[in-house]
Scaffold this motif. Structure first.
Motif, mmCIF file in Angstrom:
data_model
loop_
_atom_site.group_PDB
_atom_site.id
_atom_site.type_symbol
_atom_site.label_atom_id
_atom_site.label_comp_id
_atom_site.label_asym_id
_atom_site.label_seq_id
_atom_site.Cartn_x
_atom_site.Cartn_y
_atom_site.Cartn_z
ATOM 1 N N SER A 55 0.823 -1.204 0.000
ATOM 2 C CA SER A 55 0.000 0.000 0.000
ATOM 3 C C SER A 55 0.862 1.262 0.000
ATOM 4 C CB SER A 55 -0.918 -0.003 1.219
ATOM 5 O OG SER A 55 -0.159 -0.008 2.418
ATOM 6 N N GLY A 56 1.977 1.240 0.748
ATOM 7 C CA GLY A 56 2.871 2.398 0.749
ATOM 8 C C GLY A 56 3.490 2.635 -0.616
ATOM 9 N N ALA A 57 3.885 1.566 -1.307
ATOM 10 C CA ALA A 57 4.442 1.717 -2.652
ATOM 11 C C ALA A 57 3.394 2.252 -3.614
ATOM 12 C CB ALA A 57 4.983 0.376 -3.138
ATOM 13 N N LEU A 58 2.142 1.817 -3.443
ATOM 14 C CA LEU A 58 1.074 2.308 -4.313
ATOM 15 C C LEU A 58 0.830 3.799 -4.096
ATOM 16 C CD1 LEU A 58 -0.942 1.193 -6.400
ATOM 17 C CD2 LEU A 58 -2.588 0.956 -4.549
ATOM 18 N N GLN A 59 0.882 4.239 -2.853
ATOM 19 C CA GLN A 59 0.728 5.668 -2.569
ATOM 20 C C GLN A 59 1.862 6.492 -3.162
ATOM 21 O OE1 GLN A 59 -0.672 6.698 1.572
ATOM 22 N NE2 GLN A 59 -0.265 4.541 1.862
ATOM 23 N N ILE A 60 3.087 6.001 -3.010
ATOM 24 C CA ILE A 60 4.234 6.730 -3.557
ATOM 25 C C ILE A 60 4.157 6.802 -5.079
ATOM 26 C CG2 ILE A 60 6.740 6.671 -3.805
ATOM 27 C CD1 ILE A 60 6.876 5.457 -1.000
ATOM 28 N N ALA A 61 3.739 5.694 -5.710
ATOM 29 C CA ALA A 61 3.596 5.690 -7.171
ATOM 30 C C ALA A 61 2.542 6.703 -7.617
ATOM 31 C CB ALA A 61 3.235 4.290 -7.653
ATOM 32 N N GLY A 62 1.401 6.729 -6.917
ATOM 33 C CA GLY A 62 0.376 7.706 -7.261
ATOM 34 C C GLY A 62 0.836 9.135 -7.057
ATOM 35 N N LEU A 63 1.608 9.362 -5.992
ATOM 36 C CA LEU A 63 2.106 10.718 -5.728
ATOM 37 C C LEU A 63 3.120 11.147 -6.786
ATOM 38 C CD1 LEU A 63 1.772 12.962 -3.594
ATOM 39 C CD2 LEU A 63 3.803 12.056 -2.465
ATOM 40 N N LEU A 64 3.986 10.230 -7.210
ATOM 41 C CA LEU A 64 4.969 10.571 -8.239
ATOM 42 C C LEU A 64 4.300 10.859 -9.582
ATOM 43 C CD1 LEU A 64 7.852 8.021 -7.479
ATOM 44 C CD2 LEU A 64 7.836 10.480 -7.059
ATOM 45 N N VAL A 65 3.349 10.016 -9.958
ATOM 46 C CA VAL A 65 2.648 10.232 -11.225
ATOM 47 C C VAL A 65 1.858 11.536 -11.179
ATOM 48 C CG1 VAL A 65 0.906 9.289 -12.783
ATOM 49 C CG2 VAL A 65 2.562 7.764 -11.720
ATOM 50 N N GLY A 66 1.209 11.793 -10.037
ATOM 51 C CA GLY A 66 0.486 13.055 -9.903
ATOM 52 C C GLY A 66 1.409 14.258 -9.913
ATOM 53 N N GLY A 67 2.589 14.134 -9.298
ATOM 54 C CA GLY A 67 3.549 15.239 -9.337
ATOM 55 C C GLY A 67 4.039 15.531 -10.744
ATOM 56 N N ILE A 68 4.272 14.463 -11.528
ATOM 57 C CA ILE A 68 4.675 14.666 -12.926
ATOM 58 C C ILE A 68 3.568 15.366 -13.705
ATOM 59 C CG2 ILE A 68 5.247 13.461 -15.068
ATOM 60 C CD1 ILE A 68 6.630 11.325 -13.349
ATOM 61 N N GLY A 69 2.327 14.932 -13.488
ATOM 62 C CA GLY A 69 1.217 15.593 -14.165
ATOM 63 C C GLY A 69 1.045 17.037 -13.749
ATOM 64 N N MET A 70 1.255 17.329 -12.467
ATOM 65 C CA MET A 70 1.134 18.705 -11.992
ATOM 66 C C MET A 70 2.214 19.600 -12.616
ATOM 67 S SD MET A 70 1.516 20.142 -8.091
ATOM 68 C CE MET A 70 3.271 19.714 -8.127
ATOM 69 N N ILE A 71 3.457 19.141 -12.615
ATOM 70 C CA ILE A 71 4.538 19.937 -13.212
ATOM 71 C C ILE A 71 4.294 20.124 -14.712
ATOM 72 C CG2 ILE A 71 7.010 19.972 -13.702
ATOM 73 C CD1 ILE A 71 7.418 18.452 -11.072
ATOM 74 N N GLY A 72 3.821 19.057 -15.365
ATOM 75 C CA GLY A 72 3.508 19.175 -16.790
ATOM 76 C C GLY A 72 2.398 20.171 -17.061
ATOM 77 N N THR A 73 1.412 20.227 -16.171
ATOM 78 C CA THR A 73 0.323 21.193 -16.327
ATOM 79 C C THR A 73 0.826 22.620 -16.198
ATOM 80 O OG1 THR A 73 -1.229 19.573 -15.422
ATOM 81 C CG2 THR A 73 -1.937 21.865 -15.462
ATOM 82 N N PHE A 74 1.695 22.861 -15.219
ATOM 83 C CA PHE A 74 2.284 24.198 -15.078
ATOM 84 C C PHE A 74 3.087 24.575 -16.326
ATOM 85 C CE2 PHE A 74 2.430 23.638 -10.192
ATOM 86 C CZ PHE A 74 1.076 23.934 -10.125
ATOM 87 N N ALA A 75 3.848 23.614 -16.858
ATOM 88 C CA ALA A 75 4.670 23.903 -18.032
ATOM 89 C C ALA A 75 3.811 24.187 -19.260
ATOM 90 C CB ALA A 75 5.608 22.724 -18.302
ATOM 91 N N VAL A 76 2.762 23.405 -19.449
ATOM 92 C CA VAL A 76 1.887 23.610 -20.608
ATOM 93 C C VAL A 76 1.197 24.965 -20.528
ATOM 94 C CG1 VAL A 76 -0.200 22.750 -21.730
ATOM 95 C CG2 VAL A 76 1.548 21.153 -20.999
ATOM 96 N N THR A 77 0.802 25.371 -19.337
ATOM 97 C CA THR A 77 0.117 26.658 -19.189
ATOM 98 C C THR A 77 1.003 27.828 -19.594
ATOM 99 O OG1 THR A 77 -1.164 25.711 -17.357
ATOM 100 C CG2 THR A 77 -1.169 28.100 -17.574
ATOM 101 N N GLY A 78 2.285 27.736 -19.327
ATOM 102 C CA GLY A 78 3.181 28.841 -19.641
ATOM 103 C C GLY A 78 3.886 28.743 -20.977
ATOM 104 N N MET A 79 3.881 27.584 -21.619
ATOM 105 C CA MET A 79 4.604 27.415 -22.888
ATOM 106 C C MET A 79 3.928 28.171 -24.028
ATOM 107 S SD MET A 79 5.616 23.360 -22.771
ATOM 108 C CE MET A 79 6.208 23.395 -24.468
ATOM 109 N N PRO A 80 4.714 28.771 -24.924
ATOM 110 C CA PRO A 80 4.118 29.451 -26.079
ATOM 111 C C PRO A 80 3.884 28.541 -27.280
ATOM 112 C CG PRO A 80 6.454 29.902 -26.005
ATOM 113 C CD PRO A 80 6.159 29.041 -24.805
ATOM 114 N N GLN A 81 4.312 27.291 -27.213
ATOM 115 C CA GLN A 81 4.213 26.400 -28.376
ATOM 116 C C GLN A 81 2.875 25.661 -28.420
ATOM 117 O OE1 GLN A 81 6.744 26.346 -26.217
ATOM 118 N NE2 GLN A 81 8.719 26.231 -27.235
ATOM 119 N N TRP A 82 1.782 26.412 -28.376
ATOM 120 C CA TRP A 82 0.481 25.791 -28.579
ATOM 121 C C TRP A 82 0.176 25.680 -30.071
ATOM 122 C CZ3 TRP A 82 -3.849 24.733 -25.086
ATOM 123 C CH2 TRP A 82 -3.448 24.691 -23.742
ATOM 124 N N ARG A 83 0.418 26.754 -30.763
ATOM 125 C CA ARG A 83 0.245 26.767 -32.215
ATOM 126 C C ARG A 83 1.582 27.123 -32.857
ATOM 127 N NH1 ARG A 83 -5.382 30.203 -33.098
ATOM 128 N NH2 ARG A 83 -6.830 28.583 -32.382
#
Length: 224
Positions: free
Chosen positions: A3-31
């Motif tokens: 269960s602890g490994a599952l929590q850590i895996a979920g936290l890492l995947v969520g952290g990657i998604g959160m950082i990616g969301t911040f990067a996408v919001t600020g990136m100018p390469q949409w079009r």
């Protein structure tokens, strides 16, 4: 341990998604400017994002300018601003609640119900943030593809999918995956808790503690 490994895996995947969301919001390469003409020499590359547009000349110099007005943007980019900001806030809240839930797991081992609520809230917020992020990314991608194959649109105004859109899809998938992990973990905890409460406690009977000779003597006395 699992269960602890599952929590850590979920936290890492969520952290990657959160950082990616911040990067996408600020990136100018949409079009990104599309080069579909016969000229193979490209001097300028145009990037259009949510907050600015950039012009890169011959891979040497790049100039960026913030949009003067929100009304100057197209409808899809205007909506994408608000949705991406909302997705960023939701992903950050989900990440912080997930961290609180993991600390709560270590501090108080008795309150299963509170632990389940915290983890479930983090999972639902992760799924919600990933869904909110998918809407603007898919909307802008659909608009770009529709304009690209529209013969009425001028060639100079046609655009291609930028790197921010691909990164946005990856970040959204990571957020939804993290939410699914936390929700599955909460469901497993509820199953274990209900199984522990429903398991009957067997107490030995009085006759099981009595020696066999004493039981035989009692039976003879009753017979007499």
């Amino acid at each position: 341990m699992g269960s602890g490994a599952l929590q850590i895996a979920g936290l890492l995947v969520g952290g990657i998604g959160m950082i990616g969301t911040f990067a996408v919001t600020g990136m100018p390469q949409w079009r990104v400017s599309a080069f579909i003409e016969t000229n193979i020499v490209v001097f300028e590359t145009i990037w259009e994002g949510l907050w600015m547009h950039c012009i890169r000349q011959a891979n040497i110099r790049m100039q960026c300018k913030v949009y003067d007005s929100v009304l100057a943007l197209s409808l899809d980019l205007q909506a994408s601003r608000g949705l991406m900001c909302a997705g960023s806030v939701l992903s950050f809240l989900a990440f912080m609640i997930a961290i609180i839930g993991m600390k709560w797991m270590r501090c108080t081992q008795s309150s299963w119900q509170a632990k389940g609520y915290i983890i479930l809230t983090a999972g639902l917020l992760f799924i919600l943030s990933g869904t909110v992020e998918l809407i603007p990314v898919c909307w802008v991608a659909n608009t770009i593809i529709s304009d690209f194959y529209n013969p009425v649109v001028n060639v100079a105004q046609k655009r291609e999918l930028g790197e921010a859109l691909y990164l946005g899809w990856v970040a959204a998938v990571c957020l939804i995956a993290a939410g699914a992990i936390f929700c599955c973990f909460c469901h497993c905890c509820e199953k274990n808790r209900s199984y522990e409460y429903s398991a009957p406690t067997q107490y030995p009977t009085h006759n099981e503690h009595l020696p066999s000779k004493m039981a035989n003597s009692y039976s003879k006395i009753q017979y007499v």
